[in-house]
Design an enzyme around this catalytic site. Structure first.
Site, PDB file in Angstrom:
ATOM      1  N   TYR A  79      -2.407  -0.761  10.241  1.00 39.65           N
ATOM      2  CA  TYR A  79      -2.435  -1.059   8.838  1.00 39.65           C
ATOM      3  C   TYR A  79      -1.120  -0.596   8.245  1.00 39.65           C
ATOM      4  O   TYR A  79      -0.591  -1.466   7.329  1.00 39.65           O
ATOM      5  CB  TYR A  79      -3.626  -0.292   8.207  1.00 39.65           C
ATOM      6  CG  TYR A  79      -3.644  -0.720   6.851  1.00 39.65           C
ATOM      7  CD1 TYR A  79      -4.490  -1.911   6.452  1.00 39.65           C
ATOM      8  CD2 TYR A  79      -3.386   0.155   5.697  1.00 39.65           C
ATOM      9  CE1 TYR A  79      -4.381  -2.055   4.982  1.00 39.65           C
ATOM     10  CE2 TYR A  79      -3.637  -0.151   4.460  1.00 39.65           C
ATOM     11  CZ  TYR A  79      -3.975  -1.072   4.097  1.00 39.65           C
ATOM     12  OH  TYR A  79      -4.176  -1.183   2.688  1.00 39.65           O
ATOM     13  N   SER A 100       1.086  -1.020  -0.278  1.00 42.42           N
ATOM     14  CA  SER A 100       0.142  -0.088  -0.034  1.00 42.42           C
ATOM     15  C   SER A 100       0.754   1.232  -0.085  1.00 42.42           C
ATOM     16  O   SER A 100       2.014   1.019   0.319  1.00 42.42           O
ATOM     17  CB  SER A 100      -0.848   0.092   1.284  1.00 42.42           C
ATOM     18  OG  SER A 100      -1.237   1.239   1.599  1.00 42.42           O
TER      19      SER A 100
HETATM   20  P1  NAP Z   1     -11.587  -5.978   1.024  1.00 38.69           P
HETATM   21  O1  NAP Z   1     -12.738  -5.661  -0.089  1.00 38.69           O
HETATM   22  O2  NAP Z   1     -12.020  -5.653   2.481  1.00 38.69           O
HETATM   23  O3  NAP Z   1     -11.314  -7.709   0.863  1.00 38.69           O
HETATM   24  C1  NAP Z   1     -10.568  -7.945   1.955  1.00 38.69           C
HETATM   25  C2  NAP Z   1     -10.412  -9.407   1.781  1.00 38.69           C
HETATM   26  O4  NAP Z   1      -9.479 -10.179   2.715  1.00 38.69           O
HETATM   27  C3  NAP Z   1     -11.789 -10.226   1.727  1.00 38.69           C
HETATM   28  O5  NAP Z   1     -11.745 -11.440   0.883  1.00 38.69           O
HETATM   29  C4  NAP Z   1     -11.827 -10.612   3.085  1.00 38.69           C
HETATM   30  O6  NAP Z   1     -12.703 -11.684   3.641  1.00 38.69           O
HETATM   31  C5  NAP Z   1     -10.423 -11.021   3.491  1.00 38.69           C
HETATM   32  N1  NAP Z   1      -9.953 -11.157   4.803  1.00 38.69           N
HETATM   33  C6  NAP Z   1     -10.139 -10.318   5.865  1.00 38.69           C
HETATM   34  N2  NAP Z   1      -9.774 -10.797   6.811  1.00 38.69           N
HETATM   35  C7  NAP Z   1      -9.494 -12.037   6.873  1.00 38.69           C
HETATM   36  C8  NAP Z   1      -9.245 -13.235   7.643  1.00 38.69           C
HETATM   37  N3  NAP Z   1      -9.163 -13.016   9.015  1.00 38.69           N
HETATM   38  N4  NAP Z   1      -9.161 -14.497   7.130  1.00 38.69           N
HETATM   39  C9  NAP Z   1      -9.187 -14.638   5.792  1.00 38.69           C
HETATM   40  N5  NAP Z   1      -9.619 -13.840   4.905  1.00 38.69           N
HETATM   41  C10 NAP Z   1      -9.565 -12.409   5.359  1.00 38.69           C
HETATM   42  O7  NAP Z   1     -10.016  -5.269   0.593  1.00 38.69           O
HETATM   43  P2  NAP Z   1      -9.641  -4.933  -0.824  1.00 38.69           P
HETATM   44  O8  NAP Z   1      -9.611  -3.278  -0.941  1.00 38.69           O
HETATM   45  O9  NAP Z   1      -9.723  -5.889  -1.974  1.00 38.69           O
HETATM   46  O10 NAP Z   1      -8.012  -5.296  -0.366  1.00 38.69           O
HETATM   47  C11 NAP Z   1      -7.285  -6.182  -0.762  1.00 38.69           C
HETATM   48  C12 NAP Z   1      -5.673  -5.847  -0.463  1.00 38.69           C
HETATM   49  O11 NAP Z   1      -5.308  -4.715  -1.344  1.00 38.69           O
HETATM   50  C13 NAP Z   1      -5.410  -5.816   0.751  1.00 38.69           C
HETATM   51  O12 NAP Z   1      -4.218  -6.175   1.196  1.00 38.69           O
HETATM   52  C14 NAP Z   1      -5.220  -4.209   0.954  1.00 38.69           C
HETATM   53  O13 NAP Z   1      -4.642  -3.904   1.990  1.00 38.69           O
HETATM   54  C15 NAP Z   1      -4.836  -3.854  -0.336  1.00 38.69           C
HETATM   55  N6  NAP Z   1      -5.162  -2.563  -0.786  1.00 38.69           N
HETATM   56  C16 NAP Z   1      -6.228  -2.030  -1.168  1.00 38.69           C
HETATM   57  C17 NAP Z   1      -6.387  -0.942  -1.513  1.00 38.69           C
HETATM   58  C18 NAP Z   1      -7.959  -0.022  -2.049  1.00 38.69           C
HETATM   59  O14 NAP Z   1      -7.983   0.830  -2.408  1.00 38.69           O
HETATM   60  N7  NAP Z   1      -8.901  -1.052  -2.049  1.00 38.69           N
HETATM   61  C19 NAP Z   1      -5.098   0.137  -1.575  1.00 38.69           C
HETATM   62  C20 NAP Z   1      -4.157  -0.461  -1.310  1.00 38.69           C
HETATM   63  C21 NAP Z   1      -3.816  -1.564  -0.737  1.00 38.69           C
HETATM   64  P3  NAP Z   1     -14.194 -11.424   3.728  1.00 38.69           P
HETATM   65  O15 NAP Z   1     -14.956 -11.159   2.437  1.00 38.69           O
HETATM   66  O16 NAP Z   1     -14.806 -12.508   4.687  1.00 38.69           O
HETATM   67  O17 NAP Z   1     -14.300 -10.091   4.615  1.00 38.69           O
END
Ligand code: NAP
Length: 252
Positions: free
Chosen positions: A171, A158
């Site tokens: 985070y 990130s």
């Molecule tokens: P998201 O929509 O919140 O999805 C997160 C995923 O992680 C979901 O599948 C969630 O499962 C899973 N998860 C959370 N806790 C868990 C646990 N205890 N055990 C197993 N699985 C778990 O987030 P996202 O935006 O797609 O993020 C994906 C990655 O990109 C992350 O590493 C995040 O830090 C990174 N990122 C995102 C952004 C952005 O703007 N979106 C920017 C920079 C970096 P559930 O479906 O059960 O909740």
């Protein structure tokens, strides 16, 4: 492929043919999009997440589209203990005898708060899910990754994991840790394995996590997860062979 920007990559349709790739957090957001995209490019995907119901939905989407049969691994990374990780590694070894790709994508945002007021329990949980669980999973799966002729481990970073930003707390610190873990592992595997290790920052992307972090932002201000897949495909597929220890961005 020298000099290519991963985000500008144009994958061929069969890029990941016959590869076995495990995606954590495959139930939603970017992980779901990556699982669908890897499968659409020929991979057998192991969908890891904490909700069987949500993973089954992704599984069915992949099957309905006619892509290779995926597998489901229900594992709550906040709670799982050693035996559950070893069972997963055994499942991979017994079913495919190798692993060609590992995308560490699952993460928790935790709370946006100053360090002085940061809840200690939340801190520990975020560090565990975002960093320690990725370390444990990598450790138990390395023997299967070594058995691949061309393996890729991809960590999700990130912007706040490269430059500290106020109120991003655990985070941000977890993402600094992820960058460090990837660098250390890349050095350890560079000369004596066929495994490459890189970090990828998706940039602001339209998911539940983004909505939680920026509740006032217009929903269409950021790209859909499916739009940032070129960089994931590049780093997961054979065209990035030899690229290791890097940290890349999905968006300009
Ligand atoms: P998201 O929509 O919140 O999805 C997160 C995923 O992680 C979901 O599948 C969630 O499962 C899973 N998860 C959370 N806790 C868990 C646990 N205890 N055990 C197993 N699985 C778990 O987030 P996202 O935006 O797609 O993020 C994906 C990655 O990109 C992350 O590493 C995040 O830090 C990174 N990122 C995102 C952004 C952005 O703007 N979106 C920017 C920079 C970096 P559930 O479906 O059960 O909740």
């Amino acid at each position: 492929m020298a000099g290519i920007e991963p985000r500008d990559y144009q994958p061929r349709p069969d890029l990941l043919h016959e590869r076995v790739i495990l995606v954590t957090g495959a139930s939603d957001g970017i992980g779901r999009a990556a699982a669908l995209s890897f499968a659409a490019h020929g991979a057998t995907v192991v969908l890891l997440g904490r909700s069987a119901r949500k993973l089954e939905r992704v599984h069915d989407e992949i099957r309905t589209a006619g892509h290779p049969q995926p597998a489901i691994a229900v594992l709550d990374l906040a709670k799982a203990q050693g035996p559950a990780y070893f069972d997963l590694a055994e499942q991979v070894a017994g079913t495919w005898g190798r692993l060609d790709g590992l995308l560490h994508n699952a993460a928790l945002l935790g709370e946006r708060s100053p360090i002085e007021q940061h809840d200690v329990g939340t801190w520990q949980q975020v560090l565990h899910v975002n960093l320690s669980a990725a370390f444990i999973l990598t450790q138990v799966l390395l023997p299967q990754l070594r058995r691949s002729t061309d393996a890729s481990i991809l960590f999700t970073s990130s912007g706040v994991g490269r430059r500290g930003k106020a109120y991003w707390g655990a985070y941000a610190v977890s993402k600094f840790g992820v960058e460090g873990l990837a660098q250390v592992l890349a050095e350890e595997t560079r000369d004596n394995t066929r495994i490459r290790v890189n970090c990828l920052n998706p940039g602001g992307t339209r998911t539940a996590m983004r909505r939680k972090a920026y509740p006032g932002e217009s929903p269409d201000a950021r790209p859909e997860p499916s739009a940032i897949m070129p960089a994931y495909l590049y780093l997961m597929g054979p065209d990035s062979r030899g690229v290791t220890g890097g940290s890349f961005d999905c968006q300009a």
